[in-house]
Design a protein around this motif. Structure first.
Motif, short mmCIF file in Angstrom:
data_model
loop_
_atom_site.label_atom_id
_atom_site.label_comp_id
_atom_site.label_asym_id
_atom_site.label_seq_id
_atom_site.Cartn_x
_atom_site.Cartn_y
_atom_site.Cartn_z
N PRO A 97 0.86 -1.22 0.06
CA PRO A 97 -0.03 0.16 0.01
C PRO A 97 0.93 1.33 -0.04
O PRO A 97 1.22 1.81 0.94
N SER A 132 -2.86 7.37 -4.14
CA SER A 132 -2.68 5.55 -3.94
C SER A 132 -2.59 5.43 -2.53
O SER A 132 -3.33 4.37 -2.10
N ALA A 133 -1.59 6.06 -1.94
CA ALA A 133 -1.26 5.56 -0.30
C ALA A 133 -2.50 5.98 0.46
O ALA A 133 -3.09 5.22 1.48
N HIS A 192 -5.43 3.39 -0.27
CA HIS A 192 -5.09 2.11 0.43
C HIS A 192 -5.55 2.22 1.74
O HIS A 192 -6.11 1.41 2.44
N ARG A 216 -9.35 2.04 2.13
CA ARG A 216 -9.57 0.84 1.80
C ARG A 216 -9.59 -0.12 3.17
O ARG A 216 -10.40 -0.93 3.32
N THR A 217 -8.63 0.09 3.90
CA THR A 217 -8.30 -0.71 4.86
C THR A 217 -9.65 -0.30 6.17
O THR A 217 -9.82 -1.19 6.74
N SER A 271 -14.17 -1.60 -0.82
CA SER A 271 -12.98 -1.80 -0.60
C SER A 271 -12.17 -2.28 -1.76
O SER A 271 -11.05 -2.15 -2.28
N PHE A 295 -8.93 -0.35 -3.91
CA PHE A 295 -7.80 -1.15 -4.36
C PHE A 295 -7.60 -0.80 -5.73
O PHE A 295 -6.37 -0.28 -5.98
N ALA A 307 -6.60 2.75 -6.31
CA ALA A 307 -5.36 2.97 -5.79
C ALA A 307 -3.99 2.39 -6.67
O ALA A 307 -3.28 3.42 -7.11
N ARG A 308 -4.35 1.33 -7.36
CA ARG A 308 -3.52 0.93 -8.73
C ARG A 308 -3.74 1.97 -9.67
O ARG A 308 -2.69 2.28 -10.31
N ASP A 352 3.07 0.57 -9.23
CA ASP A 352 2.74 -0.17 -8.32
C ASP A 352 4.09 -0.56 -7.29
O ASP A 352 4.99 -0.94 -8.19
#
Length: 189
Positions: free
Chosen positions: A118, A124-125, A128, A131-132, A164, A168, A171-172, A181
């Motif tokens: 992540p 992106s960070a 992530h 997402r968590t 989620s 993801f 983020a990619r 990535d």
């Protein structure tokens, strides 16, 4: 529409909070914990949006609104009793909208050949991290379904599960459509 004149009411000083139907629950109640995790996911998306632009920002704005609807759904438990109003419930079509967005953004990228860390761009960070938090909100809502006499609208946990997945994929996408990535290297020293 909601109108808030005072922010503090002192009613929560005893360790309880009010639900949308007027019932009071302990702040450690499983339903309140689930609502808090959803709120936290929404706040994390607000931070991610500082780095988002265009269609991705618009999508995240819609998701933030959906999460408020989801929170409103959780805030009024379906106790089977008639109400003098119609409680807001998360529309199952919002799950379909997430799936369409996942397919759109994932279709632009090469398949994964490794797990990814992540990391990467600031967007992106942050996605992530959101997402968590969304995954935790999902776990908290599933835990709520395991409590006797508690009901969770079916689209709620499905939405959080798809969210989620979407985060993801986004983020990619934020890492140059997956080309930047950060790959996991097992056993790297």
């Amino acid at each position: 529409m909601v109108k808030l004149n005072r922010i503090y009411t002192r009613t929560g000083d005893d360790g309880t909070t009010g639900l949308g139907d007027g019932a009071r629950r302990l702040k450690t109640d499983v339903r309140v914990v689930a609502m808090g995790s959803v709120d936290e996911a929404n706040a994390a998306l607000g931070v991610a949006r500082l780095f988002a632009e265009g269609a991705v920002d618009a999508l995240l704005a819609q998701v933030q609104n959906d999460l408020f609807d989801l929170g409103a759904d959780l805030a009024v438990p379906d106790d089977g009793q008639p109400k003098s109003w119609t409680p807001l419930r998360l529309d199952a079509r919002r799950v379909e909208a997430l799936e369409q967005a996942i397919d759109l953004y994932n279709g632009e990228m090469e398949p994964l050949s490794s797990f990814i860390l992540p990391a990467g761009s600031p967007l992106s960070a942050h996605l992530h991290l959101a997402r968590t938090i969304a995954r935790r909100a999902e776990r908290d809502c599933v835990a709520l379904t395991q409590v006797a006499h508690e009901v969770v609208s079916p689209p709620v946990t499905t939405y959080l599960n798809r969210l989620s997945d979407l985060l993801f994929v986004l983020a990619r996408h934020a890492n140059d459509q997956g080309r930047a990535d950060v790959l996991w290297v097992p056993g790297k020293v």
